[in-house]
Scaffold this active site. Structure first.
Site, PDB file in Angstrom:
ATOM      1  N   HIS A 219       0.874  -1.181   0.000  1.00  0.00           N
ATOM      2  CA  HIS A 219       0.000   0.000   0.000  1.00  0.00           C
ATOM      3  C   HIS A 219       0.908   1.227   0.000  1.00  0.00           C
ATOM      4  O   HIS A 219       1.846   1.329   0.781  1.00  0.00           O
ATOM      5  CB  HIS A 219      -0.896  -0.062   1.240  1.00  0.00           C
ATOM      6  CG  HIS A 219      -1.453   1.241   1.690  1.00  0.00           C
ATOM      7  ND1 HIS A 219      -2.202   2.047   0.873  1.00  0.00           N
ATOM      8  CD2 HIS A 219      -1.389   1.884   2.884  1.00  0.00           C
ATOM      9  CE1 HIS A 219      -2.559   3.130   1.555  1.00  0.00           C
ATOM     10  NE2 HIS A 219      -2.075   3.050   2.767  1.00  0.00           N
ATOM     11  N   TYR A 247      -6.051   9.294   1.263  1.00  0.00           N
ATOM     12  CA  TYR A 247      -6.187   9.896   2.593  1.00  0.00           C
ATOM     13  C   TYR A 247      -4.947  10.721   2.914  1.00  0.00           C
ATOM     14  O   TYR A 247      -3.897  10.544   2.300  1.00  0.00           O
ATOM     15  CB  TYR A 247      -6.467   8.834   3.658  1.00  0.00           C
ATOM     16  CG  TYR A 247      -5.337   7.852   3.903  1.00  0.00           C
ATOM     17  CD1 TYR A 247      -4.275   8.162   4.752  1.00  0.00           C
ATOM     18  CD2 TYR A 247      -5.340   6.593   3.303  1.00  0.00           C
ATOM     19  CE1 TYR A 247      -3.253   7.254   4.993  1.00  0.00           C
ATOM     20  CE2 TYR A 247      -4.318   5.679   3.530  1.00  0.00           C
ATOM     21  CZ  TYR A 247      -3.276   6.020   4.375  1.00  0.00           C
ATOM     22  OH  TYR A 247      -2.265   5.130   4.594  1.00  0.00           O
ATOM     23  N   ASP A 537     -29.102 -19.454  17.308  1.00  0.00           N
ATOM     24  CA  ASP A 537     -30.411 -20.086  17.546  1.00  0.00           C
ATOM     25  C   ASP A 537     -30.547 -21.256  16.588  1.00  0.00           C
ATOM     26  O   ASP A 537     -30.122 -21.199  15.445  1.00  0.00           O
ATOM     27  CB  ASP A 537     -31.566 -19.094  17.442  1.00  0.00           C
ATOM     28  CG  ASP A 537     -31.751 -18.498  16.056  1.00  0.00           C
ATOM     29  OD1 ASP A 537     -30.791 -18.483  15.257  1.00  0.00           O
ATOM     30  OD2 ASP A 537     -32.863 -18.025  15.763  1.00  0.00           O
TER      31      ASP A 537
HETATM   32  P1  FAD Z   1       3.170  -5.681  13.005  1.00  0.00           P
HETATM   33  O1  FAD Z   1       3.332  -4.291  13.428  1.00  0.00           O
HETATM   34  O2  FAD Z   1       3.650  -6.070  11.681  1.00  0.00           O
HETATM   35  O3  FAD Z   1       3.793  -6.580  14.123  1.00  0.00           O
HETATM   36  C1  FAD Z   1       4.026  -7.950  13.923  1.00  0.00           C
HETATM   37  C2  FAD Z   1       5.354  -8.249  14.520  1.00  0.00           C
HETATM   38  O4  FAD Z   1       5.580  -9.631  14.494  1.00  0.00           O
HETATM   39  C3  FAD Z   1       6.489  -7.619  13.752  1.00  0.00           C
HETATM   40  O5  FAD Z   1       7.172  -6.744  14.619  1.00  0.00           O
HETATM   41  C4  FAD Z   1       7.351  -8.795  13.322  1.00  0.00           C
HETATM   42  O6  FAD Z   1       8.718  -8.503  13.385  1.00  0.00           O
HETATM   43  C5  FAD Z   1       6.954  -9.847  14.326  1.00  0.00           C
HETATM   44  N1  FAD Z   1       7.158 -11.211  13.849  1.00  0.00           N
HETATM   45  C6  FAD Z   1       6.683 -11.763  12.708  1.00  0.00           C
HETATM   46  N2  FAD Z   1       7.057 -13.043  12.616  1.00  0.00           N
HETATM   47  C7  FAD Z   1       7.755 -13.315  13.738  1.00  0.00           C
HETATM   48  C8  FAD Z   1       8.415 -14.476  14.226  1.00  0.00           C
HETATM   49  N3  FAD Z   1       8.390 -15.617  13.532  1.00  0.00           N
HETATM   50  N4  FAD Z   1       9.044 -14.399  15.402  1.00  0.00           N
HETATM   51  C9  FAD Z   1       9.069 -13.242  16.122  1.00  0.00           C
HETATM   52  N5  FAD Z   1       8.477 -12.103  15.695  1.00  0.00           N
HETATM   53  C10 FAD Z   1       7.828 -12.153  14.525  1.00  0.00           C
HETATM   54  N6  FAD Z   1      -3.623   1.229  10.243  1.00  0.00           N
HETATM   55  C11 FAD Z   1      -4.390   2.174  10.801  1.00  0.00           C
HETATM   56  O7  FAD Z   1      -5.147   1.892  11.703  1.00  0.00           O
HETATM   57  N7  FAD Z   1      -4.356   3.475  10.369  1.00  0.00           N
HETATM   58  C12 FAD Z   1      -3.533   3.844   9.369  1.00  0.00           C
HETATM   59  O8  FAD Z   1      -3.502   5.014   9.002  1.00  0.00           O
HETATM   60  C13 FAD Z   1      -2.726   2.876   8.760  1.00  0.00           C
HETATM   61  N8  FAD Z   1      -1.941   3.213   7.709  1.00  0.00           N
HETATM   62  C14 FAD Z   1      -1.089   2.293   7.196  1.00  0.00           C
HETATM   63  C15 FAD Z   1      -0.200   2.701   6.204  1.00  0.00           C
HETATM   64  C16 FAD Z   1       0.713   1.811   5.714  1.00  0.00           C
HETATM   65  C17 FAD Z   1       1.654   2.264   4.662  1.00  0.00           C
HETATM   66  C18 FAD Z   1       0.748   0.480   6.215  1.00  0.00           C
HETATM   67  C19 FAD Z   1       1.739  -0.499   5.713  1.00  0.00           C
HETATM   68  C20 FAD Z   1      -0.154   0.077   7.163  1.00  0.00           C
HETATM   69  C21 FAD Z   1      -1.074   0.968   7.665  1.00  0.00           C
HETATM   70  N9  FAD Z   1      -1.993   0.606   8.649  1.00  0.00           N
HETATM   71  C22 FAD Z   1      -2.791   1.552   9.230  1.00  0.00           C
HETATM   72  C23 FAD Z   1      -2.127  -0.798   9.082  1.00  0.00           C
HETATM   73  C24 FAD Z   1      -1.376  -1.050  10.356  1.00  0.00           C
HETATM   74  O9  FAD Z   1      -0.108  -0.547  10.259  1.00  0.00           O
HETATM   75  C25 FAD Z   1      -1.289  -2.532  10.646  1.00  0.00           C
HETATM   76  O10 FAD Z   1      -2.521  -3.147  10.447  1.00  0.00           O
HETATM   77  C26 FAD Z   1      -0.847  -2.769  12.090  1.00  0.00           C
HETATM   78  O11 FAD Z   1       0.289  -2.035  12.385  1.00  0.00           O
HETATM   79  C27 FAD Z   1      -0.582  -4.229  12.333  1.00  0.00           C
HETATM   80  O12 FAD Z   1      -0.076  -4.404  13.622  1.00  0.00           O
HETATM   81  P2  FAD Z   1       0.476  -5.823  14.089  1.00  0.00           P
HETATM   82  O13 FAD Z   1       0.965  -5.673  15.475  1.00  0.00           O
HETATM   83  O14 FAD Z   1      -0.548  -6.838  13.825  1.00  0.00           O
HETATM   84  O15 FAD Z   1       1.626  -6.155  13.058  1.00  0.00           O
HETATM   85  N1  THG Z   2     -34.982 -23.935   9.866  1.00  0.00           N
HETATM   86  C1  THG Z   2     -34.311 -24.866  10.553  1.00  0.00           C
HETATM   87  N2  THG Z   2     -33.301 -24.553  11.368  1.00  0.00           N
HETATM   88  C2  THG Z   2     -32.910 -23.254  11.503  1.00  0.00           C
HETATM   89  C3  THG Z   2     -33.592 -22.245  10.825  1.00  0.00           C
HETATM   90  C4  THG Z   2     -34.649 -22.616   9.971  1.00  0.00           C
HETATM   91  N3  THG Z   2     -31.862 -22.956  12.296  1.00  0.00           N
HETATM   92  C5  THG Z   2     -31.277 -21.651  12.220  1.00  0.00           C
HETATM   93  C6  THG Z   2     -32.327 -20.594  12.096  1.00  0.00           C
HETATM   94  N4  THG Z   2     -33.222 -20.924  10.992  1.00  0.00           N
HETATM   95  C7  THG Z   2     -33.103 -20.540  13.380  1.00  0.00           C
HETATM   96  N5  THG Z   2     -34.125 -19.540  13.379  1.00  0.00           N
HETATM   97  C8  THG Z   2     -35.448 -19.816  13.574  1.00  0.00           C
HETATM   98  C9  THG Z   2     -36.249 -18.798  14.038  1.00  0.00           C
HETATM   99  C10 THG Z   2     -37.578 -19.060  14.348  1.00  0.00           C
HETATM  100  C11 THG Z   2     -38.087 -20.320  14.160  1.00  0.00           C
HETATM  101  C12 THG Z   2     -37.308 -21.320  13.621  1.00  0.00           C
HETATM  102  C13 THG Z   2     -35.961 -21.065  13.342  1.00  0.00           C
HETATM  103  C14 THG Z   2     -39.475 -20.640  14.563  1.00  0.00           C
HETATM  104  N6  THG Z   2     -39.882 -20.124  15.728  1.00  0.00           N
HETATM  105  C15 THG Z   2     -41.154 -20.468  16.346  1.00  0.00           C
HETATM  106  C16 THG Z   2     -41.786 -19.219  16.919  1.00  0.00           C
HETATM  107  O1  THG Z   2     -41.065 -18.356  17.395  1.00  0.00           O
HETATM  108  O2  THG Z   2     -43.002 -19.130  16.908  1.00  0.00           O
HETATM  109  C17 THG Z   2     -40.847 -21.439  17.472  1.00  0.00           C
HETATM  110  C18 THG Z   2     -42.059 -21.949  18.109  1.00  0.00           C
HETATM  111  C19 THG Z   2     -41.766 -22.975  19.157  1.00  0.00           C
HETATM  112  O3  THG Z   2     -40.756 -22.889  19.863  1.00  0.00           O
HETATM  113  O4  THG Z   2     -42.577 -23.885  19.287  1.00  0.00           O
HETATM  114  O5  THG Z   2     -40.172 -21.363  13.903  1.00  0.00           O
HETATM  115  O6  THG Z   2     -35.273 -21.770   9.300  1.00  0.00           O
HETATM  116  N7  THG Z   2     -34.647 -26.138  10.410  1.00  0.00           N
END
Ligand code: FAD
Ligand code: THG
Length: 806
Positions: A219, A247, A537
């Site tokens: 990036h 940005y 659910d």
């Molecule tokens: P890292 O900072 O990469 O840390 C991971 C660490 O793990 C590293 O220090 C590495 O050395 C270590 N490591 C890896 N493998 C090993 C290993 N095997 N053993 C020991 N250590 C290891 N984010 C925002 O929120 N705002 C921004 O404006 C923004 N701008 C960005 C701009 C750029 C150009 C880039 C590149 C990124 C930007 N990001 C931004 C994203 C952000 O930087 C990252 O998502 C964030 O820093 C990730 O943090 P992290 O701790 O997961 O990873």
């Molecule tokens: N069918 C089946 N399984 C499911 C769903 C489905 N699992 C995931 C999700 N959908 C679950 N959601 C619901 C929500 C409501 C009901 C069934 C599944 C339902 N409710 C009756 C009621 O509220 O009147 C229960 C009545 C009772 O408890 O007797 O029918 O779509 N197989």
């Protein structure tokens, strides 16, 4: 004894985790990094640190909110505010939507006219913009300082940090992690290992057989030389120009520019590790200037004062992208104690660390993490091909205006039901979901619109935004289901077979309702976490003494069950979704349609509501559940895949007499909203108890024990409730996540919504304070409009169950 914890990576995530875990009393924590402390060479080392909290996801907004709060307290945050500007009418409308999200999630924000934007950011050419979205609590994280401060707090509590200490192996035995092995020959024993290795995480995961679905991508980021119009004293807000993938932030009198408009460049880790061996900044690639040219030209257009400046330096920095843009958090399923916390922005880092620490230390995160869970991906979505293509797509779309109903355009046709060819003949319009092809509506039903219109059914026109990924044919399909009969493809509904001598006890312990009923009974029941929050659910059909079919919501349920299987082999869990199929036959004429095909008696008396039957339709072995998410008479009819096409054809032929149609997901959604049935993950999550979500009826508190019971016993009466709301104006439509106001004050937000053909209005579900009662007036902000609505009693349609129990 305290568990020993090793954290791999001392970037913003690893340091925050060390702080949050030691703060919870686990102080035997070792953090290792392959690079130097704390400018390690990872993504954090050069992150410009912009923090925009607003996000369509409530969870992501909350993770960001905590980061801002924490970093502010550490003196590592500069609250300069955030400003996003629109240069197109579409973007200006979309900024209204973002303002809605901010309001829904409690982030202060305002929409500004161009004049006000230019006052906040004087470099802006006010002629170029239509308006802006201002978030005063956003700002700049000082990422390395925040890392260091959090590390210091952890060190003060006993943690140790090892620089230049690369983990080369994860040590494990008998399905449990035992520690790590480092490049300099150390063995660091551990009970818990957390990989916080940023974009290196996928490689580390692979070593223990874990797919971490992230792709390291380059990036572009550049800094100008001094900008004459700036004196270096200004505190300009961070700025986004999403129409051009750009940005900005200031560095004194210089400007930093980030760009997402260039060709996506996934990084090949093997090459990277070879090419950057021994380099201090392995996450920085050389700047490809030609790629940045459009960014510079557009920047000068938006900020004309840049014309007197030029690019001083730039680099292509590497960080992680994922198939859906969410982080990857959780514990390996087959290796106890091995956790990952990766693909996390600086923006969400402290929030993520807090939630993961809570999860590891107490066993349950205290906020809903389903959009960030390592195990949320379907099997096919964990293929290298899928991860790569969709993560590249996520890079391309990073600033795009994405419709809530927008679905993937590729890869497609990965999962199709046996009915797919028939659906194509009926001109189904397919949406993709969980890699399934799902009919949203059928063009073949277009003719019904005229017929129904002649009977007085309305097809009110929609605005441009809500017309996308929509067809008015769905209104006809919904109406037809309530008046005739329709076939719904339920194949994508996740289902499991749970069997064995321990099956009943297993399901009783994990779910809230009583399923110890006679074979042939179906039970609606909930999975709760230890805090009493709703994990899912389910419907549980008891097909035999030791045989159950569970209808579930997706891969997270499988994960939840798998982890809790007894070790003695007394329970077998199988995902049977792919090998089976299901068609829902629902509507007042469902029984007339199906009965002639079946030798068993399908009358209400013989085959009651929420009952199951294994029988035959024609020559086809089927399992029929008298369950209907659309709230109509009828059945879910299951068979194994090889019979699928024959089952559809049989029902279709029998349906001719009753003018049966095939109906799609939009009608399905509208009908379930009429009936008040919740959709897990949208209407309710782990942040809600059954009582809050109106699902108390599915909990048997007199049952001996079940997971979450104790938390429910201790719970306060709900302060917020899920309510149904009916919009006044038949033309008004909302789509979800819009803020809801009571007496002019934001009080809640919409979860899901759909137009009801039965009442000719949109029905929305919303979280609202418990004091808001049926009959109360509310207002919903939708893009540039405000709609009046009334809280309705539930359900809106068929409250006395006369339609469904006949
Ligand atoms: P890292 O900072 O990469 O840390 C991971 C660490 O793990 C590293 O220090 C590495 O050395 C270590 N490591 C890896 N493998 C090993 C290993 N095997 N053993 C020991 N250590 C290891 N984010 C925002 O929120 N705002 C921004 O404006 C923004 N701008 C960005 C701009 C750029 C150009 C880039 C590149 C990124 C930007 N990001 C931004 C994203 C952000 O930087 C990252 O998502 C964030 O820093 C990730 O943090 P992290 O701790 O997961 O990873
Ligand atoms: N069918 C089946 N399984 C499911 C769903 C489905 N699992 C995931 C999700 N959908 C679950 N959601 C619901 C929500 C409501 C009901 C069934 C599944 C339902 N409710 C009756 C009621 O509220 O009147 C229960 C009545 C009772 O408890 O007797 O029918 O779509 N197989």
């Amino acid at each position: 004894m305290q568990p020993r914890v090793v954290i791999i990576g001392a970037g913003i995530v690893g340091t925050a985790l060390a702080d949050e875990i030691t703060a919870r009393g686990w102080t035997d924590v070792t953090v290792t990094d392959r690079g130097p402390l704390f400018r390690t060479g990872g993504s954090t080392s050069h992150a410009p640190g912009l923090v925009f909290q607003t996000n369509p996801s409530k969870t992501m907004a909350e993770l960001a909110r905590y980061t801002v709060e924490k970093f502010s307290g550490l003196g590592a945050f500069d609250t300069v505010g955030g400003l996003e500007v629109a240069t197109t009418p579409e973007r200006w409308t979309d900024l209204h939507r973002r303002h809605g999200w901010a309001t829904s999630w409690g982030i202060p924000s305002r929409l500004l006219d161009p004049e006000e934007c230019a006052r906040l950011h004087p470099l802006l050419d006010r002629e170029r913009i239509l308006g802006g979205f201002h978030t005063p609590t956003d700002g700049l994280a000082l990422a390395v300082r925040a890392a260091e401060k959090q590390a210091q707090r952890a060190i003060d509590r006993g943690a140790r940090f090892l620089g230049y200490c690369e983990v080369v192996d994860i040590v494990h035995r008998e399905g449990r992690v035992r520690g790590v092995h480092t490049a300099d020959g150390q063995d660091l024993p551990a009970d818990i290992v957390i990989s916080a290795a940023g974009f290196w995480g996928a490689e580390l995961g692979r070593r223990v057989g874990l797919t971490v679905p992230l792709v390291p991508m380059a990036h572009q980021f550049a800094k100008t030389v001094q900008v004459p119009a700036l004196d270096g004293e200004e505190r300009l807000p961070i700025l986004r120009h999403q129409d051009a993938d750009l940005y900005y932030r200031t560095y004194g009198d210089r400007i930093g520019i980030g760009y997402y408009g260039h060709t996506p460049r996934p990084v090949d880790m093997d090459n990277l590790l070879r090419d950057t061996a021994g380099e201090p900044m392995p996450s920085m690639l050389p700047f490809i200037e030609s790629e940045f040219e459009p960014a510079w030209a557009e920047s000068v257009r938006l900020l004309p004062a840049l014309g007197d400046s030029k690019i001083d330096e730039g680099f292509d920095g590497i960080f992680s992208f994922t198939p859906d843009g969410g982080p990857i958090l959780g514990e390996h399923r087959d290796l106890d104690g091995f956790w990952v916390a990766e693909a996390v922005w600086v923006t969400h880092s402290a929030g993520v660390a807090r939630a993961v620490a809570e999860w590891i230390v107490t066993g349950t995160p205290d906020i809903d993490l389903h959009e960030a869970d390592l195990h949320r991906f379907e099997d096919a979505a964990r293929s290298p091909e899928f991860i790569r293509r969709t993560s590249v797509q996520a890079f391309v779309e990073v600033y795009d205006i994405l419709h809530p109903h927008q679905y993937r355009t590729e890869p497609r046709n990965v999962r199709t039901s046996p009915f797919h060819p028939r659906q194509c003949e009926l001109e189904a319009y397919f949406f993709e979901g969980a890699l399934w092809e799902r009919p949203a509506w059928y063009e073949a039903n277009a003719g019904l619109m005229e017929e129904l219109a002649a009977d007085g059914v309305e097809f009110p026109p929609r605005d441009d935004w809500s017309s996308r990924f929509h067809s008015q044919i769905s209104i006809a399909e919904a109406k037809w289901t309530r008046t005739h009969v329709a076939l719904y493809d339920m194949t994508p509904l996740t289902r499991y077979e749970v069997s064995g001598p321990g099956a009943l006890g297993f399901l009783q312990e994990l779910t809230t309702n009583d399923i110890a009923k006679k074979p042939g009974a179906v039970t609606y029941t909930l999975l709760l976490d230890a805090r009493g929050g709703i994990r899912s659910d389910l419907t549980v059909a008891r097909l035999g003494g030791q045989l159950f079919q569970v209808g579930a919501n997706g891969p997270l349920d499988f994960d939840w069950f798998t982890r809790r299987l007894p070790g003695d082999g007394s329970v077998t869990l199988r995902d049977i979704t792919g090998g089976t199929c299901c068609v829902g036959v629902w509507g007042p004429q469902a029984r007339e349609l199906v009965q002639p095909l079946c030798a068993d008696d399908l009358s209400h008396k013989a085959f009651g509501y929420f009952k199951a039957l294994r029988t035959y339709l024609g020559s086809i072995p089927v399992t029929m559940l008298r369950v209907s998410y659309v709230g109509e008479l009828g059945w879910e009819i299951y068979t194994t895949a090889e019979y699928g096409a024959a089952l559809w054809d049989l029902l279709w032929a029998a349906g001719r007499e009753y003018r049966a149609i095939a109906a799609g997901r939009i009608a399905f959604n509208s009908l379930r909203l009429e009936k008040g049935y919740r959709s897990w993950g949208t209407d309710m999550t782990t942040e809600h108890t059954p009582d809050m979500a109106g699902l108390g009826f599915a909990v048997r508190m007199n049952k001996h024990s079940f997971l979450g019971k104790r938390a429910l016993e201790a719970a306060d009466p709900p302060a917020r409730l899920l309510r149904s709301i009916v919009l006044d104006d038949p033309h008004a439509v909302v789509l979800g996540k819009e803020p809801v106001s009571v007496d002019g004050t934001p009080a809640g937000y919409v979860t899901s919504a759909g137009y009801s053909a039965t009442i000719g209005r949109t029905i929305a579900y919303a979280w609202l304070p418990a004091s808001v009662q049926p009959g109360d007036r509310v207002e919903i902000a939708y893009l540039t409009q405000v709609f009046g609505a009334t809280v309705h009693t539930e359900p809106v349609v068929d409250p006395d169950m006369s339609l469904i129990r006949r």
